[in-house]
Scaffold this active site. Structure first.
Site, PDB file in Angstrom:
ATOM      1  N   HIS A  80      62.321  28.522  99.240  1.00 53.94           N
ATOM      2  CA  HIS A  80      62.668  27.134  99.504  1.00 53.94           C
ATOM      3  C   HIS A  80      64.150  26.906  99.245  1.00 53.94           C
ATOM      4  CE1 HIS A  80      58.302  25.489  99.086  1.00 53.94           C
ATOM      5  NE2 HIS A  80      58.427  26.431 100.001  1.00 53.94           N
ATOM      6  N   GLU A  82      65.641  24.658  97.494  1.00 56.96           N
ATOM      7  CA  GLU A  82      65.924  24.412  96.078  1.00 56.96           C
ATOM      8  C   GLU A  82      65.984  25.728  95.312  1.00 56.96           C
ATOM      9  OE1 GLU A  82      62.876  21.218  97.440  1.00 56.96           O
ATOM     10  OE2 GLU A  82      63.406  23.285  97.919  1.00 56.96           O
ATOM     11  N   CYS A 108      58.506  20.718  96.389  1.00 55.18           N
ATOM     12  CA  CYS A 108      57.108  21.059  96.124  1.00 55.18           C
ATOM     13  C   CYS A 108      56.928  21.233  94.618  1.00 55.18           C
ATOM     14  CB  CYS A 108      56.722  22.344  96.857  1.00 55.18           C
ATOM     15  SG  CYS A 108      57.484  23.832  96.143  1.00 55.18           S
ATOM     16  N   CYS A 111      58.971  24.239  93.096  1.00 53.74           N
ATOM     17  CA  CYS A 111      60.388  23.915  92.943  1.00 53.74           C
ATOM     18  C   CYS A 111      60.581  22.858  91.867  1.00 53.74           C
ATOM     19  CB  CYS A 111      60.967  23.442  94.275  1.00 53.74           C
ATOM     20  SG  CYS A 111      61.106  24.774  95.495  1.00 53.74           S
TER      21      CYS A 111
END
Length: 151
Positions: A80, A82, A108, A111
């Site tokens: 991801h 992040e 999510c 993260c």
């Protein structure tokens, strides 16, 4: 007539939008920018780890199996945005404690847990993600979440 300057949150979200254009995900392009004291620390976008084939090139297993967004993330070969922003900070020795994360959609739960442990102080998000649990643990950790519409 002079063009109106964006406020800082809009400015960094626009940069996150630009970072997202590097994404190699077939389903969702996400960009993230870690900022402290109005200075960019790192950026990240979602996609396959370095030196692995990109989903744009080989397809998406989750897409092929009809898995809805927000579910079965372990089947995704990508990281991801992040996560990549955090990894860049670690690779280059950039401290991110107390930083603000500007991201094109809500993180999510995975993260969110990473951001909590990195001691991120604030999130500025431009879009949603179907993960109520992530929102609840971020709130429990005292991380401010500000939602900002794109200009």
């Amino acid at each position: 007539m002079q063009k109106k300057r964006p406020d800082w949150d809009s400015y960094f979200l626009e940069i996150a939008d630009l970072v997202a254009t590097r994404s190699t995900c077939r389903r969702r392009q996400v960009g993230a920018v870690l900022v402290r004291e109005k200075r960019i620390l790192t950026t990240g976008y979602n996609g396959a780890p370095a030196n692995l084939r990109h989903c744009l090139d080989i397809g998406c297993l989750r897409e092929e199996r009809g898995i809805p967004s927000g579910e079965r993330q372990e089947l995704c070969r990508g990281l991801h945005a992040e996560q990549n922003a955090i990894i860049q900070a670690a690779l280059y020795g950039v401290p991110i404690t107390g930083a603000t994360l500007y991201v094109t959609c809500q993180p999510c739960v995975t993260c969110a847990k990473m951001l909590i442990n990195c001691k991120i102080s604030r999130l500025v998000i431009a879009g949603d993600y179907p993960d109520e649990f992530a929102r609840s643990i971020l709130a429990e950790a005292g991380i401010t979440i500000d939602r900002k519409k794109r200009r």
